[in-house]
Scaffold this motif. Structure first.
Motif, PDB file in Angstrom:
ATOM      1  N   ASP A  36       9.680  -6.024  15.115  1.00  0.00           N
ATOM      2  CA  ASP A  36      10.013  -6.452  16.479  1.00  0.00           C
ATOM      3  C   ASP A  36      11.510  -6.720  16.659  1.00  0.00           C
ATOM      4  N   PHE A  37      12.313  -6.086  15.836  1.00  0.00           N
ATOM      5  CA  PHE A  37      13.769  -6.204  15.862  1.00  0.00           C
ATOM      6  C   PHE A  37      14.330  -5.932  17.260  1.00  0.00           C
ATOM      7  N   VAL A  38      15.447  -6.635  17.613  1.00  0.00           N
ATOM      8  CA  VAL A  38      16.134  -6.422  18.892  1.00  0.00           C
ATOM      9  C   VAL A  38      17.642  -6.335  18.625  1.00  0.00           C
ATOM     10  N   LEU A  39      18.262  -5.296  19.178  1.00  0.00           N
ATOM     11  CA  LEU A  39      19.710  -5.101  19.116  1.00  0.00           C
ATOM     12  C   LEU A  39      20.252  -5.121  20.538  1.00  0.00           C
ATOM     13  N   HIS A  40      21.269  -5.947  20.777  1.00  0.00           N
ATOM     14  CA  HIS A  40      21.891  -6.068  22.096  1.00  0.00           C
ATOM     15  C   HIS A  40      23.287  -5.451  22.011  1.00  0.00           C
ATOM     16  N   GLN A  41      23.478  -4.270  22.589  1.00  0.00           N
ATOM     17  CA  GLN A  41      24.793  -3.630  22.613  1.00  0.00           C
ATOM     18  C   GLN A  41      25.398  -3.786  24.007  1.00  0.00           C
ATOM     19  N   ALA A  42      26.719  -3.933  24.075  1.00  0.00           N
ATOM     20  CA  ALA A  42      27.419  -4.077  25.349  1.00  0.00           C
ATOM     21  C   ALA A  42      27.146  -2.867  26.242  1.00  0.00           C
ATOM     22  N   GLU A  43      26.832  -3.122  27.489  1.00  0.00           N
ATOM     23  CA  GLU A  43      26.468  -2.060  28.438  1.00  0.00           C
ATOM     24  C   GLU A  43      27.577  -1.032  28.645  1.00  0.00           C
ATOM     25  N   GLY A  44      28.838  -1.421  28.475  1.00  0.00           N
ATOM     26  CA  GLY A  44      29.946  -0.511  28.717  1.00  0.00           C
ATOM     27  C   GLY A  44      30.173   0.520  27.625  1.00  0.00           C
ATOM     28  N   LEU A  45      29.398   0.457  26.556  1.00  0.00           N
ATOM     29  CA  LEU A  45      29.556   1.405  25.450  1.00  0.00           C
ATOM     30  C   LEU A  45      28.664   2.624  25.655  1.00  0.00           C
ATOM     31  N   PRO A  46      29.020   3.763  25.064  1.00  0.00           N
ATOM     32  CA  PRO A  46      28.178   4.959  25.205  1.00  0.00           C
ATOM     33  C   PRO A  46      26.753   4.763  24.670  1.00  0.00           C
ATOM     34  N   TYR A  47      26.559   3.793  23.813  1.00  0.00           N
ATOM     35  CA  TYR A  47      25.254   3.486  23.231  1.00  0.00           C
ATOM     36  C   TYR A  47      24.829   2.066  23.619  1.00  0.00           C
ATOM     37  N   GLY A  48      25.273   1.637  24.801  1.00  0.00           N
ATOM     38  CA  GLY A  48      24.990   0.286  25.272  1.00  0.00           C
ATOM     39  C   GLY A  48      23.532   0.098  25.677  1.00  0.00           C
ATOM     40  N   GLY A  49      23.119  -1.155  25.714  1.00  0.00           N
ATOM     41  CA  GLY A  49      21.772  -1.504  26.137  1.00  0.00           C
ATOM     42  C   GLY A  49      21.050  -2.304  25.073  1.00  0.00           C
ATOM     43  N   VAL A  50      19.789  -2.557  25.335  1.00  0.00           N
ATOM     44  CA  VAL A  50      18.947  -3.308  24.405  1.00  0.00           C
ATOM     45  C   VAL A  50      18.036  -2.305  23.702  1.00  0.00           C
ATOM     46  N   TRP A  51      18.053  -2.346  22.384  1.00  0.00           N
ATOM     47  CA  TRP A  51      17.266  -1.434  21.545  1.00  0.00           C
ATOM     48  C   TRP A  51      16.228  -2.277  20.816  1.00  0.00           C
ATOM     49  N   ARG A  52      14.946  -1.891  20.916  1.00  0.00           N
ATOM     50  CA  ARG A  52      13.860  -2.711  20.366  1.00  0.00           C
ATOM     51  C   ARG A  52      13.022  -1.943  19.344  1.00  0.00           C
ATOM     52  N   GLY A  53      12.654  -2.651  18.292  1.00  0.00           N
ATOM     53  CA  GLY A  53      11.750  -2.107  17.285  1.00  0.00           C
ATOM     54  C   GLY A  53      12.382  -0.997  16.456  1.00  0.00           C
ATOM     55  N   HIS A  54      11.597  -0.491  15.518  1.00  0.00           N
ATOM     56  CA  HIS A  54      12.093   0.568  14.632  1.00  0.00           C
ATOM     57  C   HIS A  54      12.405   1.848  15.406  1.00  0.00           C
ATOM     58  N   ASP A  55      11.577   2.189  16.410  1.00  0.00           N
ATOM     59  CA  ASP A  55      11.839   3.388  17.211  1.00  0.00           C
ATOM     60  C   ASP A  55      13.143   3.254  17.980  1.00  0.00           C
ATOM     61  N   GLY A  56      13.355   2.101  18.581  1.00  0.00           N
ATOM     62  CA  GLY A  56      14.591   1.861  19.309  1.00  0.00           C
ATOM     63  C   GLY A  56      15.797   1.904  18.390  1.00  0.00           C
ATOM     64  N   LEU A  57      15.658   1.333  17.209  1.00  0.00           N
ATOM     65  CA  LEU A  57      16.756   1.328  16.252  1.00  0.00           C
ATOM     66  C   LEU A  57      17.085   2.745  15.786  1.00  0.00           C
ATOM     67  N   GLU A  58      16.062   3.552  15.571  1.00  0.00           N
ATOM     68  CA  GLU A  58      16.303   4.940  15.167  1.00  0.00           C
ATOM     69  C   GLU A  58      17.013   5.704  16.288  1.00  0.00           C
ATOM     70  N   ARG A  59      16.627   5.463  17.535  1.00  0.00           N
ATOM     71  CA  ARG A  59      17.310   6.102  18.673  1.00  0.00           C
ATOM     72  C   ARG A  59      18.750   5.613  18.790  1.00  0.00           C
ATOM     73  N   PHE A  60      18.970   4.316  18.522  1.00  0.00           N
ATOM     74  CA  PHE A  60      20.331   3.773  18.539  1.00  0.00           C
ATOM     75  C   PHE A  60      21.202   4.472  17.497  1.00  0.00           C
ATOM     76  N   PHE A  61      20.706   4.602  16.272  1.00  0.00           N
ATOM     77  CA  PHE A  61      21.507   5.247  15.230  1.00  0.00           C
ATOM     78  C   PHE A  61      21.773   6.711  15.567  1.00  0.00           C
ATOM     79  N   ALA A  62      20.832   7.381  16.202  1.00  0.00           N
ATOM     80  CA  ALA A  62      21.064   8.759  16.643  1.00  0.00           C
ATOM     81  C   ALA A  62      22.167   8.792  17.706  1.00  0.00           C
ATOM     82  N   ALA A  63      22.158   7.839  18.631  1.00  0.00           N
ATOM     83  CA  ALA A  63      23.199   7.757  19.663  1.00  0.00           C
ATOM     84  C   ALA A  63      24.557   7.474  19.029  1.00  0.00           C
TER      85      ALA A  63
END
Length: 136
Positions: A36-63
Motif C-alpha cells: 500500500d506504498f504511496v509516493l507524492h511527487q511535485a505536480e510540476g514535474l514530468p512525473y508528478g502526482g501521487v503514485w500508489r502501490g506496487h503498480d503505481g511505483l512501477e509506472r513511476f519508475f517507467a516515467a
C-alpha cells in the motif's frame, strides 16, 4: 536495531533503484516497498502526482526512465534515521528530451514500517528548472 534496519532498507532500495536504471528490472525494487506504498511527487514535474502501490511505483519508475537518460545520486546524507527518515540527496541527471545535464538537491521524508517503505515525500528546491530541463 530499528534505526539500523530502517537505514539498511533505504540503502538496499537505493542499490536496487540504481540497478533498475541499468537493467529496467522492477522486481528487485518491489520487495523494499509495502503493497500500500504511496509516493507524492511535485505536480510540476514530468512525473508528478501521487503514485500508489506496487503498480503505481512501477509506472513511476517507467516515467522516470522516459524522463531521464541518467539520474545519479552524487551523495546522500541521512539527517534523521528514525521513521520517518530524512535524506538529503544531491542528484546529477541528464534529461532524455533535451540532453541537458543538471544537478539539484532533493530532501525526502521516508516512512518505513515492518521493514518496508510505506511512504515517500520528496521535496525539490526548483521544480520549474527541472521541468524546463526536461522539456524539448
Amino acid at each position: 536495531m530499528v534505526i539500523i534496519m530502517s537505514v539498511s532498507v533505504l540503502e538496499g532500495m537505493y542499490a536496487a533503484e540504481a540497478e533498475y536504471f541499468t537493467t529496467g528490472d522492477f522486481a528487485p525494487l518491489q520487495s523494499f516497498f509495502a503493497p500500500d506504498f504511496v509516493l507524492h511527487q511535485a505536480e510540476g514535474l514530468p512525473y508528478g502526482g501521487v503514485w500508489r502501490g506496487h503498480d503505481g511505483l512501477e509506472r513511476f519508475f517507467a516515467a522516470m526512465s522516459r524522463t531521464w537518460a541518467a539520474f545519479d545520486f552524487v551523495d546522500q546524507t541521512f539527517l534523521a534515521t528514525t521513521s520517518p527518515l530524512v535524506v538529503l540527496t544531491n542528484v546529477r541527471a541528464r534529461a532524455r528530451a533535451t540532453g541537458r545535464a543538471l544537478g539539484f538537491p532533493i530532501l525526502q521524508t521516508i516512512t518505513v514500517a515492518a521493514g518496508r517503505i510505506t511512504e515517500v515525500r520528496p521535496f525539490y528546491w526548483d521544480t520549474a528548472a527541472i521541468a524546463a530541463a526536461c522539456s524539448a
